[in-house]
Design a protein around this motif. Sequence first.
Motif, mmCIF file in Angstrom:
data_model
loop_
_atom_site.group_PDB
_atom_site.id
_atom_site.type_symbol
_atom_site.label_atom_id
_atom_site.label_comp_id
_atom_site.label_asym_id
_atom_site.label_seq_id
_atom_site.Cartn_x
_atom_site.Cartn_y
_atom_site.Cartn_z
ATOM 1 N N PRO A 44 0.851 -1.192 0.000
ATOM 2 C CA PRO A 44 0.000 0.000 0.000
ATOM 3 C C PRO A 44 0.889 1.246 0.000
ATOM 4 C CG PRO A 44 0.076 -0.953 2.186
ATOM 5 C CD PRO A 44 0.822 -1.895 1.281
ATOM 6 N N ILE A 45 0.269 2.388 -0.086
ATOM 7 C CA ILE A 45 1.047 3.622 -0.180
ATOM 8 C C ILE A 45 0.587 4.654 0.842
ATOM 9 C CG2 ILE A 45 1.778 3.432 -2.576
ATOM 10 C CD1 ILE A 45 -1.152 5.612 -1.954
ATOM 11 N N ASN A 46 1.459 5.587 1.125
ATOM 12 C CA ASN A 46 1.121 6.794 1.856
ATOM 13 C C ASN A 46 1.011 7.877 0.789
ATOM 14 O OD1 ASN A 46 1.381 9.359 3.064
ATOM 15 N ND2 ASN A 46 2.274 8.445 4.885
ATOM 16 N N PRO A 47 -0.172 8.406 0.535
ATOM 17 C CA PRO A 47 -0.352 9.337 -0.571
ATOM 18 C C PRO A 47 0.501 10.601 -0.490
ATOM 19 C CG PRO A 47 -2.478 8.639 0.284
ATOM 20 C CD PRO A 47 -1.430 8.132 1.228
ATOM 21 N N GLU A 48 1.106 10.858 0.664
ATOM 22 C CA GLU A 48 1.940 12.044 0.794
ATOM 23 C C GLU A 48 3.417 11.748 0.557
ATOM 24 O OE1 GLU A 48 1.000 14.145 4.377
ATOM 25 O OE2 GLU A 48 -1.049 14.514 3.720
ATOM 26 N N THR A 49 3.740 10.509 0.229
ATOM 27 C CA THR A 49 5.132 10.151 -0.043
ATOM 28 C C THR A 49 5.221 9.754 -1.508
ATOM 29 O OG1 THR A 49 5.324 9.371 2.238
ATOM 30 C CG2 THR A 49 7.077 8.739 0.729
ATOM 31 N N TYR A 50 5.848 10.594 -2.308
ATOM 32 C CA TYR A 50 5.817 10.426 -3.761
ATOM 33 C C TYR A 50 7.000 11.131 -4.408
ATOM 34 C CZ TYR A 50 4.529 15.315 -4.130
ATOM 35 O OH TYR A 50 4.555 16.684 -4.051
ATOM 36 N N THR A 51 7.180 10.845 -5.672
ATOM 37 C CA THR A 51 8.100 11.614 -6.505
ATOM 38 C C THR A 51 7.558 11.596 -7.929
ATOM 39 O OG1 THR A 51 10.424 11.985 -7.083
ATOM 40 C CG2 THR A 51 9.659 9.698 -7.117
ATOM 41 N N VAL A 52 7.945 12.578 -8.695
ATOM 42 C CA VAL A 52 7.638 12.631 -10.118
ATOM 43 C C VAL A 52 8.971 12.606 -10.844
ATOM 44 C CG1 VAL A 52 6.624 13.984 -11.993
ATOM 45 C CG2 VAL A 52 5.489 13.910 -9.760
ATOM 46 N N ILE A 53 9.145 11.591 -11.696
ATOM 47 C CA ILE A 53 10.380 11.434 -12.471
ATOM 48 C C ILE A 53 9.999 11.334 -13.941
ATOM 49 C CG2 ILE A 53 12.418 9.991 -12.902
ATOM 50 C CD1 ILE A 53 12.038 8.862 -10.045
ATOM 51 N N ASP A 54 10.616 12.171 -14.744
ATOM 52 C CA ASP A 54 10.344 12.164 -16.187
ATOM 53 C C ASP A 54 8.851 12.206 -16.495
ATOM 54 O OD1 ASP A 54 13.119 11.989 -16.668
ATOM 55 O OD2 ASP A 54 13.058 9.793 -16.612
ATOM 56 N N GLY A 55 8.125 13.018 -15.730
ATOM 57 C CA GLY A 55 6.697 13.180 -15.968
ATOM 58 C C GLY A 55 5.833 12.018 -15.524
ATOM 59 N N LYS A 56 6.382 11.130 -14.700
ATOM 60 C CA LYS A 56 5.632 9.967 -14.196
ATOM 61 C C LYS A 56 5.568 10.028 -12.676
ATOM 62 C CE LYS A 56 5.296 8.133 -18.283
ATOM 63 N NZ LYS A 56 4.055 8.154 -19.008
ATOM 64 N N LEU A 57 4.396 9.675 -12.129
ATOM 65 C CA LEU A 57 4.157 9.704 -10.695
ATOM 66 C C LEU A 57 4.463 8.348 -10.066
ATOM 67 C CD1 LEU A 57 2.972 10.974 -8.092
ATOM 68 C CD2 LEU A 57 0.689 10.330 -8.949
ATOM 69 N N TYR A 58 5.278 8.369 -9.012
ATOM 70 C CA TYR A 58 5.627 7.168 -8.249
ATOM 71 C C TYR A 58 5.221 7.404 -6.796
ATOM 72 C CZ TYR A 58 8.531 6.037 -12.292
ATOM 73 O OH TYR A 58 8.967 5.764 -13.568
ATOM 74 N N LEU A 59 4.501 6.448 -6.214
ATOM 75 C CA LEU A 59 4.028 6.528 -4.837
ATOM 76 C C LEU A 59 4.764 5.498 -3.982
ATOM 77 C CD1 LEU A 59 0.229 6.778 -5.690
ATOM 78 C CD2 LEU A 59 1.744 8.646 -5.014
ATOM 79 N N PHE A 60 4.796 5.741 -2.649
ATOM 80 C CA PHE A 60 5.605 4.913 -1.753
ATOM 81 C C PHE A 60 4.901 4.610 -0.433
ATOM 82 C CE2 PHE A 60 8.303 7.276 -4.555
ATOM 83 C CZ PHE A 60 9.151 6.306 -5.034
ATOM 84 N N PHE A 61 5.283 3.482 0.165
ATOM 85 C CA PHE A 61 4.891 3.128 1.527
ATOM 86 C C PHE A 61 5.724 3.981 2.465
ATOM 87 C CE2 PHE A 61 5.368 0.922 5.494
ATOM 88 C CZ PHE A 61 4.151 0.311 5.715
ATOM 89 N N ASN A 62 5.078 4.558 3.476
ATOM 90 C CA ASN A 62 5.792 5.332 4.485
ATOM 91 C C ASN A 62 4.958 5.299 5.757
ATOM 92 O OD1 ASN A 62 7.207 7.107 6.055
ATOM 93 N ND2 ASN A 62 6.768 8.909 4.823
ATOM 94 N N GLY A 63 5.321 4.410 6.661
ATOM 95 C CA GLY A 63 4.571 4.285 7.906
ATOM 96 C C GLY A 63 5.129 3.175 8.752
ATOM 97 N N PRO A 64 4.389 2.780 9.772
ATOM 98 C CA PRO A 64 4.880 1.725 10.655
ATOM 99 C C PRO A 64 4.872 0.361 9.967
ATOM 100 C CG PRO A 64 2.694 2.451 11.326
ATOM 101 C CD PRO A 64 3.108 3.328 10.200
ATOM 102 N N PHE A 65 5.940 -0.377 10.173
ATOM 103 C CA PHE A 65 6.063 -1.749 9.678
ATOM 104 C C PHE A 65 6.711 -2.559 10.781
ATOM 105 C CE2 PHE A 65 8.292 -5.154 7.385
ATOM 106 C CZ PHE A 65 7.228 -5.696 6.691
#
Length: 155
Positions: free
Chosen positions: A101-122
């Motif tokens: 799953p993802i944290n919608p506030e953890t992301y990057t845009v590279i070459d015009g593409k959106l990448y989302l990331f997990f960021n939370g307790p594990f």
Amino acid sequence: MKTFGNLFLFGIVLFAAISVQAQTPPVDDNGLAVGGYDVVSYFSGKAQHGSNSYAVKHHGATYYFANKANQDAFKKSPNNYLPQFDGYCAWGVGAKSTKFPINPETYTVIDGKLYLFFNGPFNGEPFNTYEDWGQRTTELKTAAHANWPAVKNSK
């Protein structure tokens, strides 16, 4: 009474802190995409919550937008704004060949593409997959795109 007020305020602050770090599936059980975040807003450099007043249904998912201009931009060219890997954590696809799953506030845009990331307790510890991605972007991005066809159809 003052103690109750302080406890109530502490509860609100704690809830807000937990909510910011909450993980969400790319599309939840109600069909809401990216936790209700405006996918167009990421390209301006700031993740923003969308509103159901500016909703668009696309491929079975409902996307919310912060304003009509973003809604219109998405309607015109949705593929320009959709997150990579159907919105799953890019690091998970690249480093572990799995869907996180993802944290919608953890992301990057590279070459015009959106990448989302997990960021939370594990396992009781903070875990931000973007940190490793940031150190090995080229390697993990290449691996994620190579892994995605097999990962896409996995559960």
